[in-house]
Design a protein around this motif. Structure first.
Motif, PDB file in Angstrom:
ATOM      1  N   ASN A   4       0.829  -1.206   0.000  1.00 21.60           N
ATOM      2  CA  ASN A   4       0.000   0.000   0.000  1.00 21.60           C
ATOM      3  C   ASN A   4       0.862   1.255   0.000  1.00 21.60           C
ATOM      4  OD1 ASN A   4      -2.354  -1.500   0.041  1.00 21.60           O
ATOM      5  ND2 ASN A   4      -2.580  -1.377   2.259  1.00 21.60           N
ATOM      6  N   ILE A   5       1.914   1.243   0.800  1.00 22.76           N
ATOM      7  CA  ILE A   5       2.814   2.393   0.862  1.00 22.76           C
ATOM      8  C   ILE A   5       3.527   2.567  -0.473  1.00 22.76           C
ATOM      9  CG2 ILE A   5       4.905   3.307   1.953  1.00 22.76           C
ATOM     10  CD1 ILE A   5       3.930   1.944   4.556  1.00 22.76           C
ATOM     11  N   GLN A   6       3.977   1.461  -1.053  1.00 20.94           N
ATOM     12  CA  GLN A   6       4.657   1.534  -2.343  1.00 20.94           C
ATOM     13  C   GLN A   6       3.715   2.062  -3.427  1.00 20.94           C
ATOM     14  OE1 GLN A   6       6.020  -2.506  -2.550  1.00 20.94           O
ATOM     15  NE2 GLN A   6       7.961  -2.025  -1.570  1.00 20.94           N
ATOM     16  N   GLN A   7       2.459   1.640  -3.394  1.00 21.39           N
ATOM     17  CA  GLN A   7       1.489   2.124  -4.371  1.00 21.39           C
ATOM     18  C   GLN A   7       1.215   3.608  -4.170  1.00 21.39           C
ATOM     19  OE1 GLN A   7       0.168   0.295  -7.053  1.00 21.39           O
ATOM     20  NE2 GLN A   7      -0.323   2.391  -7.627  1.00 21.39           N
ATOM     21  N   PHE A   8       1.103   4.029  -2.907  1.00 23.98           N
ATOM     22  CA  PHE A   8       0.920   5.453  -2.614  1.00 23.98           C
ATOM     23  C   PHE A   8       2.081   6.258  -3.170  1.00 23.98           C
ATOM     24  CE2 PHE A   8       2.108   9.084  -0.037  1.00 23.98           C
ATOM     25  CZ  PHE A   8       0.973   9.882  -0.151  1.00 23.98           C
ATOM     26  N   LYS A   9       3.312   5.791  -2.918  1.00 26.91           N
ATOM     27  CA  LYS A   9       4.496   6.498  -3.406  1.00 26.91           C
ATOM     28  C   LYS A   9       4.497   6.579  -4.929  1.00 26.91           C
ATOM     29  CE  LYS A   9       7.602   5.294   0.422  1.00 26.91           C
ATOM     30  NZ  LYS A   9       8.802   4.499   0.780  1.00 26.91           N
ATOM     31  N   ALA A  10       4.174   5.472  -5.576  1.00 30.97           N
ATOM     32  CA  ALA A  10       4.140   5.462  -7.043  1.00 30.97           C
ATOM     33  C   ALA A  10       3.117   6.464  -7.568  1.00 30.97           C
ATOM     34  CB  ALA A  10       3.830   4.056  -7.554  1.00 30.97           C
ATOM     35  N   ASP A  11       1.930   6.468  -6.993  1.00 27.07           N
ATOM     36  CA  ASP A  11       0.884   7.404  -7.413  1.00 27.07           C
ATOM     37  C   ASP A  11       1.296   8.850  -7.124  1.00 27.07           C
ATOM     38  OD1 ASP A  11      -0.702   5.301  -8.289  1.00 27.07           O
ATOM     39  OD2 ASP A  11      -1.917   5.254  -6.462  1.00 27.07           O
ATOM     40  N   PHE A  12       1.908   9.054  -5.972  1.00 27.59           N
ATOM     41  CA  PHE A  12       2.350  10.393  -5.587  1.00 27.59           C
ATOM     42  C   PHE A  12       3.389  10.920  -6.579  1.00 27.59           C
ATOM     43  CE2 PHE A  12       5.310  13.108  -3.206  1.00 27.59           C
ATOM     44  CZ  PHE A  12       4.451  14.088  -2.767  1.00 27.59           C
ATOM     45  N   PHE A  13       4.379  10.087  -6.903  1.00 32.13           N
ATOM     46  CA  PHE A  13       5.417  10.540  -7.833  1.00 32.13           C
ATOM     47  C   PHE A  13       4.877  10.699  -9.255  1.00 32.13           C
ATOM     48  CE2 PHE A  13       8.405   9.109  -4.479  1.00 32.13           C
ATOM     49  CZ  PHE A  13       9.048  10.320  -4.312  1.00 32.13           C
ATOM     50  N   LYS A  14       3.875   9.917  -9.626  1.00 30.37           N
ATOM     51  CA  LYS A  14       3.220  10.124 -10.926  1.00 30.37           C
ATOM     52  C   LYS A  14       2.567  11.504 -10.968  1.00 30.37           C
ATOM     53  CE  LYS A  14       2.027   5.342 -11.915  1.00 30.37           C
ATOM     54  NZ  LYS A  14       0.917   4.381 -11.994  1.00 30.37           N
ATOM     55  N   ALA A  15       1.977  11.905  -9.851  1.00 35.28           N
ATOM     56  CA  ALA A  15       1.334  13.226  -9.793  1.00 35.28           C
ATOM     57  C   ALA A  15       2.361  14.342  -9.968  1.00 35.28           C
ATOM     58  CB  ALA A  15       0.585  13.398  -8.473  1.00 35.28           C
ATOM     59  N   LEU A  16       3.592  14.104  -9.567  1.00 34.53           N
ATOM     60  CA  LEU A  16       4.642  15.110  -9.692  1.00 34.53           C
ATOM     61  C   LEU A  16       5.345  15.054 -11.041  1.00 34.53           C
ATOM     62  CD1 LEU A  16       6.379  14.838  -6.196  1.00 34.53           C
ATOM     63  CD2 LEU A  16       4.413  16.225  -6.848  1.00 34.53           C
ATOM     64  N   ALA A  17       5.074  14.034 -11.822  1.00 33.07           N
ATOM     65  CA  ALA A  17       5.850  13.742 -13.029  1.00 33.07           C
ATOM     66  C   ALA A  17       5.464  14.590 -14.237  1.00 33.07           C
ATOM     67  CB  ALA A  17       5.743  12.250 -13.363  1.00 33.07           C
ATOM     68  N   HIS A  18       5.468  15.894 -14.060  1.00 29.34           N
ATOM     69  CA  HIS A  18       5.211  16.804 -15.182  1.00 29.34           C
ATOM     70  C   HIS A  18       5.870  18.134 -14.843  1.00 29.34           C
ATOM     71  CE1 HIS A  18       3.091  19.375 -18.011  1.00 29.34           C
ATOM     72  NE2 HIS A  18       2.761  18.273 -18.664  1.00 29.34           N
ATOM     73  N   PRO A  19       6.639  18.706 -15.773  1.00 30.45           N
ATOM     74  CA  PRO A  19       7.348  19.955 -15.479  1.00 30.45           C
ATOM     75  C   PRO A  19       6.432  21.093 -15.017  1.00 30.45           C
ATOM     76  CG  PRO A  19       8.157  19.013 -17.520  1.00 30.45           C
ATOM     77  CD  PRO A  19       6.975  18.187 -17.089  1.00 30.45           C
ATOM     78  N   MET A  20       5.248  21.213 -15.617  1.00 24.76           N
ATOM     79  CA  MET A  20       4.361  22.300 -15.201  1.00 24.76           C
ATOM     80  C   MET A  20       3.840  22.070 -13.785  1.00 24.76           C
ATOM     81  SD  MET A  20       0.887  23.958 -16.838  1.00 24.76           S
ATOM     82  CE  MET A  20       1.638  24.359 -18.401  1.00 24.76           C
ATOM     83  N   ARG A  21       3.590  20.815 -13.424  1.00 21.31           N
ATOM     84  CA  ARG A  21       3.126  20.544 -12.060  1.00 21.31           C
ATOM     85  C   ARG A  21       4.214  20.890 -11.053  1.00 21.31           C
ATOM     86  NH1 ARG A  21      -0.009  16.019 -14.600  1.00 21.31           N
ATOM     87  NH2 ARG A  21       1.741  14.624 -14.318  1.00 21.31           N
ATOM     88  N   ILE A  22       5.461  20.587 -11.383  1.00 23.68           N
ATOM     89  CA  ILE A  22       6.574  20.946 -10.501  1.00 23.68           C
ATOM     90  C   ILE A  22       6.668  22.467 -10.393  1.00 23.68           C
ATOM     91  CG2 ILE A  22       9.095  20.899 -10.211  1.00 23.68           C
ATOM     92  CD1 ILE A  22       7.763  18.201  -9.637  1.00 23.68           C
ATOM     93  N   GLN A  23       6.512  23.158 -11.512  1.00 24.86           N
ATOM     94  CA  GLN A  23       6.561  24.618 -11.506  1.00 24.86           C
ATOM     95  C   GLN A  23       5.444  25.190 -10.633  1.00 24.86           C
ATOM     96  OE1 GLN A  23       6.483  26.205 -15.487  1.00 24.86           O
ATOM     97  NE2 GLN A  23       7.424  28.116 -14.869  1.00 24.86           N
ATOM     98  N   ILE A  24       4.264  24.618 -10.729  1.00 25.27           N
ATOM     99  CA  ILE A  24       3.137  25.052  -9.893  1.00 25.27           C
ATOM    100  C   ILE A  24       3.460  24.831  -8.418  1.00 25.27           C
ATOM    101  CG2 ILE A  24       0.758  24.462  -9.231  1.00 25.27           C
ATOM    102  CD1 ILE A  24       0.257  23.954 -12.281  1.00 25.27           C
ATOM    103  N   LEU A  25       3.983  23.660  -8.092  1.00 23.51           N
ATOM    104  CA  LEU A  25       4.321  23.361  -6.697  1.00 23.51           C
ATOM    105  C   LEU A  25       5.399  24.304  -6.171  1.00 23.51           C
ATOM    106  CD1 LEU A  25       4.231  19.470  -6.765  1.00 23.51           C
ATOM    107  CD2 LEU A  25       2.517  21.036  -5.831  1.00 23.51           C
ATOM    108  N   GLU A  26       6.402  24.584  -7.000  1.00 25.04           N
ATOM    109  CA  GLU A  26       7.452  25.511  -6.573  1.00 25.04           C
ATOM    110  C   GLU A  26       6.868  26.903  -6.318  1.00 25.04           C
ATOM    111  OE1 GLU A  26      11.333  23.408  -8.653  1.00 25.04           O
ATOM    112  OE2 GLU A  26      10.281  24.970  -9.765  1.00 25.04           O
TER     113      GLU A  26
END
Length: 116
Positions: A4-26
């Motif tokens: 479950n933790i590994q799946q959460f991490k995978a989903d979480f990192f998928k959510a971050l896996a876009h340059p514009m999303r990283i720019q928004i978060l920054e």
């Protein structure tokens, strides 16, 4: 439980896996922002920013609170700032390694460089 933790991490990192999303978060690391403010910072049209915010919201990375006619976005967890800082440190370490490798190659005698 571990899966479950590994799946959460995978989903979480998928959510971050876009340059514009990283720019928004920054941008959100510096404080809460409206969609219009994020559009200006990111330099993109509203539909693209809204689409990326929707993905971040669906993975509980950001949250939006309606104030009047605007939605104010913020990081759901302040630890995301730390995660982004660590990612930058990792990038910097890789960059330092690449620079060291290039400098080492530049310092090789010409006769060795031509053996490849």
């Amino acid at each position: 439980m571990n899966q479950n933790i590994q799946q959460f991490k995978a989903d979480f990192f998928k959510a971050l896996a876009h340059p514009m999303r990283i720019q928004i978060l920054e941008a959100l690391c510096t404080g809460d922002k409206t969609v219009n403010e994020l559009q200006t910072i990111v330099g993109s049209e509203g539909s693209a920013v809204s689409q990326q915010l929707s993905i971040l919201r669906s993975k509980n990375v950001v949250q939006g609170v309606k104030e009047g006619t605007s939605v104010i976005y913020s990081l759901r967890d302040p630890l995301i700032q730390d995660l982004l800082a660590v990612a930058k440190q990792i990038f910097d370490n890789h960059l330092v390694d690449a620079i060291s490798l290039l400098e080492g190659m530049r310092n090789e005698p010409e006769s060795i460089k031509h053996l490849d």
